[in-house]
Design a protein around this motif. Structure first.
Motif, mmCIF file in Angstrom:
data_model
loop_
_atom_site.group_PDB
_atom_site.id
_atom_site.type_symbol
_atom_site.label_atom_id
_atom_site.label_comp_id
_atom_site.label_asym_id
_atom_site.label_seq_id
_atom_site.Cartn_x
_atom_site.Cartn_y
_atom_site.Cartn_z
ATOM 1 N N ILE A 105 -7.985 10.324 12.067
ATOM 2 C CA ILE A 105 -7.370 11.262 11.122
ATOM 3 C C ILE A 105 -6.004 10.760 10.638
ATOM 4 N N LEU A 106 -5.157 10.352 11.555
ATOM 5 C CA LEU A 106 -3.775 10.018 11.195
ATOM 6 C C LEU A 106 -3.573 8.584 10.711
ATOM 7 N N PHE A 107 -4.439 7.671 11.134
ATOM 8 C CA PHE A 107 -4.254 6.261 10.775
ATOM 9 C C PHE A 107 -5.552 5.644 10.239
ATOM 10 N N PRO A 108 -6.119 6.204 9.172
ATOM 11 C CA PRO A 108 -7.384 5.666 8.670
ATOM 12 C C PRO A 108 -7.200 4.285 8.054
ATOM 13 N N LYS A 110 -7.339 1.398 5.317
ATOM 14 C CA LYS A 110 -7.092 1.530 3.877
ATOM 15 C C LYS A 110 -8.378 1.673 3.073
ATOM 16 N N ASN A 111 -9.353 0.849 3.348
ATOM 17 C CA ASN A 111 -10.580 0.828 2.549
ATOM 18 C C ASN A 111 -11.626 1.842 2.996
ATOM 19 N N PHE A 112 -11.381 2.538 4.094
ATOM 20 C CA PHE A 112 -12.377 3.463 4.640
ATOM 21 C C PHE A 112 -11.744 4.795 5.029
ATOM 22 N N LYS A 113 -10.900 5.344 4.167
ATOM 23 C CA LYS A 113 -10.197 6.583 4.506
ATOM 24 C C LYS A 113 -11.148 7.753 4.715
ATOM 25 N N ILE A 114 -12.060 7.977 3.775
ATOM 26 C CA ILE A 114 -12.958 9.128 3.895
ATOM 27 C C ILE A 114 -13.874 9.000 5.119
ATOM 28 N N PRO A 115 -14.543 7.857 5.339
ATOM 29 C CA PRO A 115 -15.374 7.765 6.553
ATOM 30 C C PRO A 115 -14.566 7.941 7.834
#
Length: 164
Positions: A105-108, A110-115
């Motif tokens: 949640i806090l450190f997704p 860069k290229n996979f924020k939603i997953p």
């Protein structure tokens, strides 16, 4: 477009299988993040509504028809067992559960924020749902499958972070 249809159909089939196995927490934890991920990829409003409606209906039905088996202490009541061992064990146990979704949640990546956020949301839903029924507590209950189930996304997360 073909890959999107495969994802939608696979999601609905898995949701149906989870609804048949009376575990509302797993179905809810799976369906809500999948709704978010698929919603972000589906352009047609009618398809979005249909997918959202089917998954929502399955979630509602699963909560209406909860499993009637009594809880197993070392699976669904593990936090109560920690409380019986003492306040320090309870505090450590609750802290360890709170830590589970934090990296996603806090450190997704860069290229996979939603997953990444959806994986964290899955763990949050699973943890919160244990307050409303006899559902297994992830990583603390008896058995290896929850641990393997956490190692898979945390490995994906670590590789994604390393590659970004």
């Amino acid at each position: 477009m073909k890959a999107l249809w495969i994802a939608i159909i696979t999601t609905i089939v898995i949701a149906i299988l989870l609804a048949i196995q009376p575990d509302a927490s797993q179905l809810t934890g799976f369906a809500i993040p999948m709704m978010i991920m698929l919603y972000s990829k589906i352009n047609k409003k009618i398809l979005r509504s249909l997918m959202f409606g089917i998954l929502s209906l399955l979630i509602i039905l699963s909560w209406v028809h909860l499993d009637s088996l009594p809880p197993v202490a070392y699976v669904e009541r593990i936090v109560s067992l920690l409380a019986n061992m003492g306040l320090m064990w309870l505090i450590l146990g609750v802290i360890s559960l709170i830590i589970l979704p934090v990296p996603f949640i806090l450190f997704p990546p860069k290229n996979f924020k939603i997953p990444s956020i959806c994986v964290g949301l899955y763990f949050i839903i699973i943890l919160i749902s244990t307050l409303f029924g006899n559902f297994p507590v992830p990583l603390m209950g008896y058995g290896i499958s929850p641990i393997i189930g956490y190692f898979i996304p945390i490995t994906w997360y670590a590789k994604s972070k390393a590659n970004s």
